[in-house]
Design an enzyme around this catalytic site. Sequence first.
Site: not given
Lengths: 614, 614
Positions: A116, A149, A254, A362, A411, A423
């Site tokens: 979703g 899309g 849509h 990530e 970190h 960071q």
Amino acid sequence: MENLTHFLTQKATNLRIHSLVSTSEAGSGHPTTCLSAADIVSALFFHAMRYEPSDAQHPNNDRFILSKGHAAPLLYAAYAEAGIIETDALLTLRQIDSILEGHPTPRFDWTEVATGSLGQGLSLGLGMALNGKYLDKSDYRVYVLLGDGEIAEGSVWEAAALASHYSLNNLIGIVDVNALGQSQRTMYAFDIETYCRRFEAFGWNSIGIDGHDFDDILPALKQAKASTDKPTMIVAKTLKGKGVSALENADNWHGKAVPKGEELDKALAELGPLTDDKPQIASPTSVNTDSRRGFQTRPCEPPAYQPDEEVATRGGYGTGLAKLGAANPNVVALDGDTKNSTYAEQFMERYPERYFEMFIAEQNLVGAGIGLAKRRKIPFASTFAAFLSRAYDQVRMSAISQANIKYVGSHCGVSIGEDGPSQMGLEDIAMFRAIPGAVVLYPSDAVAAERLVAEAAAYEGIVYIRTSRPQTPILYPNEEQFPIGGSKVVRESENDSVTVAAAGVTLHEALKAHDALRDEGIHIRILDIYSVKPIDAAALRKAAAETNGTLVTAEDHYSEGGLGDAVLNAVATEGIHVHKLAVTGMPRSGKPEELLERHGISANAIVRKIKEIL
Amino acid sequence: MENLTHFLTQKATNLRIHSLVSTSEAGSGHPTTCLSAADIVSALFFHAMRYEPSDAQHPNNDRFILSKGHAAPLLYAAYAEAGIIETDALLTLRQIDSILEGHPTPRFDWTEVATGSLGQGLSLGLGMALNGKYLDKSDYRVYVLLGDGEIAEGSVWEAAALASHYSLNNLIGIVDVNALGQSQRTMYAFDIETYCRRFEAFGWNSIGIDGHDFDDILPALKQAKASTDKPTMIVAKTLKGKGVSALENADNWHGKAVPKGEELDKALAELGPLTDDKPQIASPTSVNTDSRRGFQTRPCEPPAYQPDEEVATRGGYGTGLAKLGAANPNVVALDGDTKNSTYAEQFMERYPERYFEMFIAEQNLVGAGIGLAKRRKIPFASTFAAFLSRAYDQVRMSAISQANIKYVGSHCGVSIGEDGPSQMGLEDIAMFRAIPGAVVLYPSDAVAAERLVAEAAAYEGIVYIRTSRPQTPILYPNEEQFPIGGSKVVRESENDSVTVAAAGVTLHEALKAHDALRDEGIHIRILDIYSVKPIDAAALRKAAAETNGTLVTAEDHYSEGGLGDAVLNAVATEGIHVHKLAVTGMPRSGKPEELLERHGISANAIVRKIKEIL
């Protein structure tokens, strides 16, 4: 073939009818995107895919992921036509007590992963495909249906690169190119060639087809299944609203249901009647994997530190994870090219076959982790705490997916020092506290870090472990236990005038403050809040009651949403006075101790605050 | 050409020397990634780029973005060699009072955008290139230096697709392919061809070169500058640590400085001496843009609602933004294919030349917005609140970039109803409260929504506006003002026994609760917390003091990090009792009113809680 095409065409008509009727009944939803993909789904569910209709969790079922989650009514229609749910149940779509939600969630047990939020399905599929090919050694395939899309989402390309890198020939994507986004045409409209070229450049087979022609669809699926070394993307030209003239390739349809009555009747009349032939669904191969063994574990080897050692909690994490790997064969680890900093490399070195390098991507690190979790592995996904913010949407969705996944952010805080604010994980506790059901753990020494790794694995659900860069003293004996939801009183006396609640580097600052104040005759209690969520409210209330109803919190995290706020919430209704020390303002490069001082979370700052209160 | 090559080679040597010496002096940093890119940076800064060394903000300067932010020492070295900073200043690298941070931030004024979270530079550059080509109509070019490892980030591909879609021939990227990530080889090592093929498939010119050979570098840059319709990516094969034999293409040197003494001396001896020829830097064209006009504004047309209207706050946002467009020519809008839901389309319809469709790519939506902001535009970047979580890392970095950008999240909370949890923004307040300096606004009616749009534009910095899907009554007269940091008392009497603090749909629930309780003789005060951050602590404390030291908060947001926590923090040290009503557990599809009831944030729930307290 002719009979098959006729049958699949009929089934596609049924899927279109169900999609229209169920959304009209609900009064909302996305029927037109269901109509564009109906032929593809018919070919998948009633011909190409192998699954056991009586067993959603069969380890060798082919997996199906609806990356374009707003086509949920089509998905439910397919399961109805497969005989898995009652056709009548489709009319409960989007009702509050229905498992058939507006976008798919695992409340419906054939939905393994929630979708979703667009662009995430390919990462989820990648995780499942990694499991099939490299862990379970099952021959299941993973099918992911994407919208055109959502191809604009970068997460799609993260997964695309990793899938070819890992030679996942068991991963098959289909892009439903209906050329219409929510608010306008997509960037490429019906330019099938551009999509194909991009996936090819990313190391995939690609096949452009007419998504409404079974003479195109079936050979493409056959070709995809025959791939021995590469994932395959089928790029299908379709029409949004296909089969209903008023909807076909039309703007502004849509997220709208067709109104019941004349409009719906007219649409249904165009589609023709429902037919009720039963599909022959191909069975999965018999169980030849051990993915149903459950989580057979033996206890982890205990921590083994010397009392005078200094060890970073990220080091404790790495050591603990490697030990957990020995104790639990379902544990797997993923990292985003930071394994030599998070210390996930300790696991990789011992169990390379259960470690997956996700490189600097990530979103896919988390998405693939969810996919592995849904195939009964226990993934530990690690990177710098700051960079988990890159995958916050995926983390959010992992909760909706009910995934048993563990996140590890190293970190954290200003205590990383010279690398500077980009960071520093300073909003990570806020992020993970706001995930329903998530556990947030924050060890203050390596003993706790190791123990909490094992606790995380034993907990069924989302756990976040926050680790620190600096070396800090060992605080606890090796046999100490750290149950989720607990806390530790690390300093107390009968004369304590205030309680300091902290974790991580600030706990060590609090201990220094304790000693400095004691020399001046001021006694403070110190609590280690290693479990930030759930938090040990009883211990906090007890400590506050015994120390003038006053708590001080100290944390290497922004003031908003972190440990201090967790403490505040635990005592909110009690009329207790809470004084928070946390990072405010934007940090900069500098030595860790300079930054702790500058941001008011050092031992000196704690001493000052306590003197100010008393 | 021969003289030029000789000069640029010497400069590159200087850059390498500075990079080594400054990191060795700091005792940390990433020298080897500086050495790989030194020749490229020499060619850019001392030959290809046009800029005015005395004026970092010159509107026609070519822009340079160091996407691989850990090469910061190289960047600073280049500015030293350009005569912009003193060479001695390089020795302050990473010190707490230095503007030369471990990763670049705008504390150093030649760093327009902060980097250090990888993969974001191309989006930032895209925003600047959109501005140059379509808004300022300046001939500046935008150069983005990327590392090869970060090409795995999906955000790179979001920007790549948009850059070719918008024909940004003024955007030039250079990938420094040194084949080494932080913890291991990259996925593609030195496979220049694969990188080139991918960018070509995404609509770019691509040029593979030897990144240490000026006979390759200079023609490639010339070719890139000659492009009339496409962005260009130069893919440069390099060696990490180039020029120092102990470092060249060696593992385990990613984030390490060369120790001072023998090791550094040996490295410097290999590089040869510093030279001190001054570069001839090409000037930008003279000012022909109006980007220095500042923010000349006239007042927005006021709201014009009827008292008995029902309007969604997202509608108020759209109307307000369109009015702001008339009042302030620097306002621009971006949306991620949700403009017909966020109502950004109202702005687009009136000012199409200032609207940029970013399609379904939220990371780039934010990144491009930051780029526009840094070129003195005031971008409003909108999508569903839930999907801003996709760009949380970019949002975090926008604060480090000191960007003047406005974020707008629609469809917050369970009150969106049937679309279900994947579409519900329930952690957005937590996200934005944890951004240093960010303002968080949450209108409860369309009047407030319009006014807050203007307030957001007038505030220099990050603002988040949270809007709701349902239609709600107009609460305020059209002339009402809503200063940032304020609140509104919407109900009060002399007999109030408790104060309810709320915003958005729950404020309307609180009003219903007020009336129900009044009928039972119970009086409550109601505060509209339209400014969640900064919050009106004085008003909360005053209200609490006048209502038995008791506050109830109600919010359509998860319990963690939202409006309730903002209130808690405002009174944390006061011993006030705070009772929070917020969404707990995972929502599901259902009617808005059913969900408000189920999650305990309805009028009934507020009534129950107040009776429980009293």
